[in-house]
Scaffold this motif. Structure first.
Motif, PDB file in Angstrom:
ATOM      1  N   ALA A  61       0.842  -1.211   0.000  1.00 11.52           N
ATOM      2  CA  ALA A  61       0.000   0.000   0.000  1.00 11.52           C
ATOM      3  C   ALA A  61       0.870   1.252   0.000  1.00 11.52           C
ATOM      4  O   ALA A  61       0.539   2.260  -0.661  1.00 11.52           O
ATOM      5  N   ALA A  77     -19.357   7.415   9.012  1.00 16.95           N
ATOM      6  CA  ALA A  77     -17.938   7.002   9.029  1.00 16.95           C
ATOM      7  C   ALA A  77     -17.046   8.133   8.538  1.00 16.95           C
ATOM      8  O   ALA A  77     -15.959   8.375   9.087  1.00 16.95           O
ATOM      9  N   ASP A  78     -17.496   8.852   7.520  1.00 15.84           N
ATOM     10  CA  ASP A  78     -16.689   9.957   6.995  1.00 15.84           C
ATOM     11  C   ASP A  78     -16.537  11.072   8.035  1.00 15.84           C
ATOM     12  O   ASP A  78     -15.448  11.637   8.202  1.00 15.84           O
ATOM     13  N   SER A  81     -14.117  10.016  10.613  1.00 16.18           N
ATOM     14  CA  SER A  81     -12.715   9.870  10.165  1.00 16.18           C
ATOM     15  C   SER A  81     -11.927  11.158  10.423  1.00 16.18           C
ATOM     16  O   SER A  81     -10.703  11.121  10.559  1.00 16.18           O
ATOM     17  N   GLU A 108     -11.835  11.488  14.713  1.00 17.51           N
ATOM     18  CA  GLU A 108     -10.938  10.620  15.490  1.00 17.51           C
ATOM     19  C   GLU A 108      -9.508  11.158  15.580  1.00 17.51           C
ATOM     20  O   GLU A 108      -8.705  10.678  16.367  1.00 17.51           O
ATOM     21  N   LEU A 115     -15.364   2.165  18.326  1.00 18.38           N
ATOM     22  CA  LEU A 115     -14.144   2.766  17.768  1.00 18.38           C
ATOM     23  C   LEU A 115     -13.036   2.819  18.822  1.00 18.38           C
ATOM     24  O   LEU A 115     -13.249   3.374  19.896  1.00 18.38           O
ATOM     25  N   ALA A 167     -10.981   9.816   3.214  1.00 17.82           N
ATOM     26  CA  ALA A 167      -9.819   9.017   3.634  1.00 17.82           C
ATOM     27  C   ALA A 167      -8.949   8.575   2.462  1.00 17.82           C
ATOM     28  O   ALA A 167      -7.733   8.392   2.618  1.00 17.82           O
ATOM     29  N   TYR A 191      -4.436   9.047   1.834  1.00 16.49           N
ATOM     30  CA  TYR A 191      -3.466   7.990   1.557  1.00 16.49           C
ATOM     31  C   TYR A 191      -3.090   7.813   0.094  1.00 16.49           C
ATOM     32  O   TYR A 191      -1.920   7.880  -0.255  1.00 16.49           O
ATOM     33  N   LEU A 208      -8.588   1.644  -5.186  1.00 19.47           N
ATOM     34  CA  LEU A 208      -7.946   2.465  -4.141  1.00 19.47           C
ATOM     35  C   LEU A 208      -8.360   2.065  -2.723  1.00 19.47           C
ATOM     36  O   LEU A 208      -7.593   2.236  -1.776  1.00 19.47           O
ATOM     37  N   HIS A 268      -6.148  -0.424  -0.378  1.00 17.00           N
ATOM     38  CA  HIS A 268      -4.891   0.168   0.098  1.00 17.00           C
ATOM     39  C   HIS A 268      -5.152   1.214   1.186  1.00 17.00           C
ATOM     40  O   HIS A 268      -4.352   1.389   2.103  1.00 17.00           O
ATOM     41  N   THR A 269      -6.275   1.903   1.051  1.00 18.12           N
ATOM     42  CA  THR A 269      -6.658   2.883   2.083  1.00 18.12           C
ATOM     43  C   THR A 269      -6.908   2.163   3.412  1.00 18.12           C
ATOM     44  O   THR A 269      -6.436   2.609   4.470  1.00 18.12           O
ATOM     45  N   ALA A 324      -5.655  -0.706   4.355  1.00 11.51           N
ATOM     46  CA  ALA A 324      -4.380  -1.210   4.875  1.00 11.51           C
ATOM     47  C   ALA A 324      -3.594  -0.117   5.585  1.00 11.51           C
ATOM     48  O   ALA A 324      -3.045  -0.335   6.677  1.00 11.51           O
ATOM     49  N   LEU A 325      -3.543   1.059   4.983  1.00  7.76           N
ATOM     50  CA  LEU A 325      -2.755   2.144   5.585  1.00  7.76           C
ATOM     51  C   LEU A 325      -3.447   2.711   6.819  1.00  7.76           C
ATOM     52  O   LEU A 325      -2.789   2.996   7.825  1.00  7.76           O
ATOM     53  N   ALA A 326      -4.748   2.878   6.759  1.00  8.60           N
ATOM     54  CA  ALA A 326      -5.470   3.407   7.926  1.00  8.60           C
ATOM     55  C   ALA A 326      -5.338   2.448   9.108  1.00  8.60           C
ATOM     56  O   ALA A 326      -5.135   2.870  10.252  1.00  8.60           O
ATOM     57  N   ALA A 355      -2.834   0.397   9.598  1.00 10.83           N
ATOM     58  CA  ALA A 355      -1.439   0.500  10.063  1.00 10.83           C
ATOM     59  C   ALA A 355      -1.242   1.748  10.918  1.00 10.83           C
ATOM     60  O   ALA A 355      -0.406   1.763  11.821  1.00 10.83           O
ATOM     61  N   GLU A 356      -1.989   2.783  10.641  1.00 11.48           N
ATOM     62  CA  GLU A 356      -1.845   4.028  11.405  1.00 11.48           C
ATOM     63  C   GLU A 356      -2.746   4.049  12.641  1.00 11.48           C
ATOM     64  O   GLU A 356      -2.758   5.049  13.369  1.00 11.48           O
ATOM     65  N   GLY A 357      -3.520   3.019  12.851  1.00  8.51           N
ATOM     66  CA  GLY A 357      -4.387   2.989  14.027  1.00  8.51           C
ATOM     67  C   GLY A 357      -5.512   4.001  13.949  1.00  8.51           C
ATOM     68  O   GLY A 357      -5.854   4.637  14.945  1.00  8.51           O
ATOM     69  N   LEU A 358      -6.091   4.177  12.770  1.00 15.01           N
ATOM     70  CA  LEU A 358      -7.187   5.127  12.588  1.00 15.01           C
ATOM     71  C   LEU A 358      -8.412   4.375  12.052  1.00 15.01           C
ATOM     72  O   LEU A 358      -8.681   4.364  10.851  1.00 15.01           O
ATOM     73  N   PRO A 359      -9.178   3.745  12.960  1.00 13.61           N
ATOM     74  CA  PRO A 359     -10.255   2.845  12.537  1.00 13.61           C
ATOM     75  C   PRO A 359     -11.408   3.520  11.802  1.00 13.61           C
ATOM     76  O   PRO A 359     -12.045   2.889  10.962  1.00 13.61           O
ATOM     77  N   ALA A 360     -11.673   4.798  12.090  1.00 12.70           N
ATOM     78  CA  ALA A 360     -12.775   5.453  11.366  1.00 12.70           C
ATOM     79  C   ALA A 360     -12.371   5.726   9.917  1.00 12.70           C
ATOM     80  O   ALA A 360     -13.186   5.633   9.000  1.00 12.70           O
ATOM     81  N   HIS A 361     -11.082   6.071   9.721  1.00  8.26           N
ATOM     82  CA  HIS A 361     -10.583   6.199   8.351  1.00  8.26           C
ATOM     83  C   HIS A 361     -10.771   4.875   7.613  1.00  8.26           C
ATOM     84  O   HIS A 361     -11.253   4.824   6.482  1.00  8.26           O
ATOM     85  N   ARG A 383     -12.792   2.414   8.319  1.00  8.69           N
ATOM     86  CA  ARG A 383     -14.191   2.063   8.093  1.00  8.69           C
ATOM     87  C   ARG A 383     -14.807   2.847   6.937  1.00  8.69           C
ATOM     88  O   ARG A 383     -15.622   2.302   6.187  1.00  8.69           O
ATOM     89  N   SER A 384     -14.438   4.114   6.801  1.00  7.13           N
ATOM     90  CA  SER A 384     -15.068   4.925   5.740  1.00  7.13           C
ATOM     91  C   SER A 384     -14.727   4.355   4.357  1.00  7.13           C
ATOM     92  O   SER A 384     -15.496   4.531   3.411  1.00  7.13           O
TER      93      SER A 384
END
Lengths: 427, 427
Positions: free
Chosen positions: A86, A251-252, A255, A258, A289, A354, A358, B400, B403-404, B406-408, B410-416, B418-419
């Motif tokens: 990614a 969710a948006d 995002s 958070e 969350l 989001a 990224y 897209l 990959h979003t 996967a990165l979210a 990895a960054e510990g941003l669950p709302a990102h 989820r969106s």
């Protein structure tokens, strides 16, 4: 969360006041930062090592201040393959998008016969601040380093507070070709990049997000080096009709929420029942969350739902001048094209903000706190600068020279006047 | 005046140290500025009128704070016809040059099927600071206001300290279409533009030169509004061979020196006899200059003559990263094309820097104090900003989205996460 309705008496004033509310913590840090900057400037490496002991509780020395090539390699290898993939995907898209921003040089001869133009050249050395701890994001590395590389910047120096380096951050550094990483954070890192300190040579510009100390330090070194915009808490406005799924829009909104208790999420919709459904979905999602505490505080203190005709949305968006705005509508351009002040616009029902953080390719470093009224997101332009070029021949100088003399005389600047007059044979 | 010779042992180190010498007065003004800003922010018009009494010794009120249309008209009419003509000539050339800087919007669909692009829009309101007294220059008005007008800025608010308004300044305002002029100067003027005060509505960005108080105030309001670069004392480097007339080159050096005792003029030449002749011409011209006191101090304290092979000049210029550099040579491009860090380059024997101050068309607001390493002169870009645009359809979002996630994650941003996941049917 605040509720506004366009049809309420006093809506305009109440909404304008809401938009103007300050969300930043007032800065009581400036004096401390001044002292840290002065110490690093005067003492260099000694001050850096002392602040590492004092603020970060770590013993560093000249040899472990820099993250070694082996550490970068080993750390990056620990990053899961899916995340590495990614990161590579994102880096390639960011590079492609920013490469399209490269402006052309100009060279032209005008009707007076003057040769004019300008030339763009890259900066030589850029420093990137990457926060530590939970906020150490690989996307920060990519969004700041990749455009600098694309611009042609030769040296990129990354600084990040001492502590465990996230594998994903090191994988992003590796992907972006960042090989110079220093274990130094806070105002002292900004000072080291601006003035140089021990083995850290000074850079020409400092970019990247940081806490209040880092921001205050960047403001203070501005002029000695360039800086990017001063980042505030994140923001999103979502313009949505009732045909959206409420849980997607919830969710948006979350995002952004958070990120920070001071972040701001605003829904603009013309459908009251939809708004209620989104609010319910927000509450439901908050419950599960892991970042729910910050997100809940942000939504409670700074969130808003605005019921208004969608045709009014562009004007309301301009008042907010938000970092991000989504138009979750069919034919979103109809409204989005009327927006003037926004960092980034996301169009349609399947373009959550989001992806812009990224992998869209556009930059996620965007103006906050209404700065979209006067500034743009990070771009190739942040890593290049322009030199003007002027050339006269005797004939064109004969056209320009007399007006130069007239204006210089009017301004009381006789040497300016003479430098033109003497070439006209008048002095 | 300092003399350097490339062949001296230790030249590199001595020259580098000379380049690094600070020429700015250290700022002891910041605390005073902080209080002025806070007072204007809290009290508005009352504070402005009080500071006018206190600092400018004038009694103003809400009705004479603004310069009336009649005053602008009457003052402009007092400006000699020759100067008015030169102002019109300069304004037209500045407009034509800056109109060429307008960047195109972008809209493209990439290989993943994502619609991407960006759009440039003008700022709405810009404030221009114009110093008072001897330093009230019509060229300041033109160089700041004309590019803003060309960009499409709707409102330009000029502020200038109370006192007699120079006819040429009013003529320049009239030519540039500036109709909103306020009698307020110093840090309080910056505060009024940033926060609004009484009848002065806030602007989005503040540009224009000022003294140490104005500069400190601009630094402090940066973020609330945009600002231009923080201007330091003026600089010129002249690269000249022995075929030049020494009195022409002396005039060019003095045209910067006369601005300010802290200004800097540097001659780089390969001809020692020519250098001596220039030095003699400088002394001779100083004797007859009405600005001779400042110019003499500048030349004495910050002037330099560097004897070096001309092939070395581009590298030495880059070390200085000067505001202005002249290449008074035949085929000047041969060397000038190798320069990377300079605000503006003037090519050939009949292109004195002074034409760039007034009528070349290029902007005279240029980076000083080595800021050409990381920044550019004022331009159209200062008055526009860019909004990113992203649009996915379901097919491109399917590329897209993962990959979003996967990165979210990895960054510990669950709302990102989820969106994106929710739109992939994964949440």
């Amino acid at each position: 969360m605040r509720r506004f309705s366009f049809s309420d008496p006093g809506f305009e004033a109440a909404f304008a006041a809401f938009v103007d509310e300050r969300r930043d913590t007032p800065e009581e840090v400036d004096a401390a930062v001044r002292d840290v900057l002065a110490a690093v400037r005067a003492e260099g490496l000694d001050a850096l090592l002392r602040f590492a002991r004092q603020f970060d509780r770590v013993e560093l020395n000249e040899s472990n201040l820099r993250v070694s090539a082996e550490e970068i390699e080993a750390g990056a290898a620990q990053c899961p393959a899916q995340v590495r993939e990614a990161i590579a995907f994102a880096a390639a898209r960011i590079a492609a998008y920013h490469a399209r921003q490269r402006p052309a040089d100009a060279a032209f001869t005008d009707e007076a016969g003057v040769e004019l133009g300008w030339r763009w050249t890259p900066l030589e050395a850029v420093g990137i601040y990457v926060p530590g701890g939970r906020a150490a994001y690989p996307s920060t590395v990519l969004m700041n380093a990749v455009p600098a590389k694309v611009a042609g910047v030769e040296r990129i120096a990354m600084v990040t507070p001492p502590g465990k380096l996230q594998p994903a951050v090191l994988a992003a550094a590796k992907e972006a070709g960042v090989t110079e990483i220093w274990r130094v954070g806070g105002a002292q890192a900004v000072a080291a990049l601006a003035y140089g300190a021990g083995p850290i040579r000074p850079v020409d510009k400092i970019v990247g997000p940081g806490n209040a100390y880092v921001t205050a330090a960047k403001r203070r070194v501005y002029g000695t080096v360039g800086i990017d915009a001063l980042a505030g808490p994140s923001e999103i406005v979502v313009v949505a009709d009732g045909a959206n799924r409420p849980d997607w829009i919830a969710a948006d909104l979350l995002s952004q929420a958070e990120h920070d208790p001071a972040a701001q999420s605003i829904l603009i919709t013309d459908d009251e029942a939809f708004a209620a459904a989104v609010e319910a979905a927000v509450q439901e999602q908050l419950a599960t969350l892991s970042t729910g505490q910050d997100a809940a505080a942000s939504w409670r203190d700074h969130g808003a739902v605005v019921i208004a005709p969608l045709d009014e949305a562009p004007r309301l968006v301009d008042l907010i001048a938000p970092e991000h705005v989504e138009f979750a509508l069919d034919q979103p351009e109809r409204l989005a094209d009327r927006v003037r002040h926004a960092g980034a616009i996301f169009l349609g029902r399947v373009t959550p903000e989001a992806i812009g953080d990224y992998v869209a390719g556009s930059n996620h470093v965007l103006p906050t706190s209404r700065a979209a009224r006067f500034s743009s997101g990070l771009s190739l332009y942040d890593f290049i600068k322009r030199t003007s070029i002027v050339k006269c021949d005797p004939k064109s100088f004969a056209v320009l020279g007399p007006h130069t003399v007239a204006l210089a005389d009017a301004e009381g600047l006789p040497a300016h006047s003479r430098s033109a007059a003497i070439r006209l044979g008048q002095s």
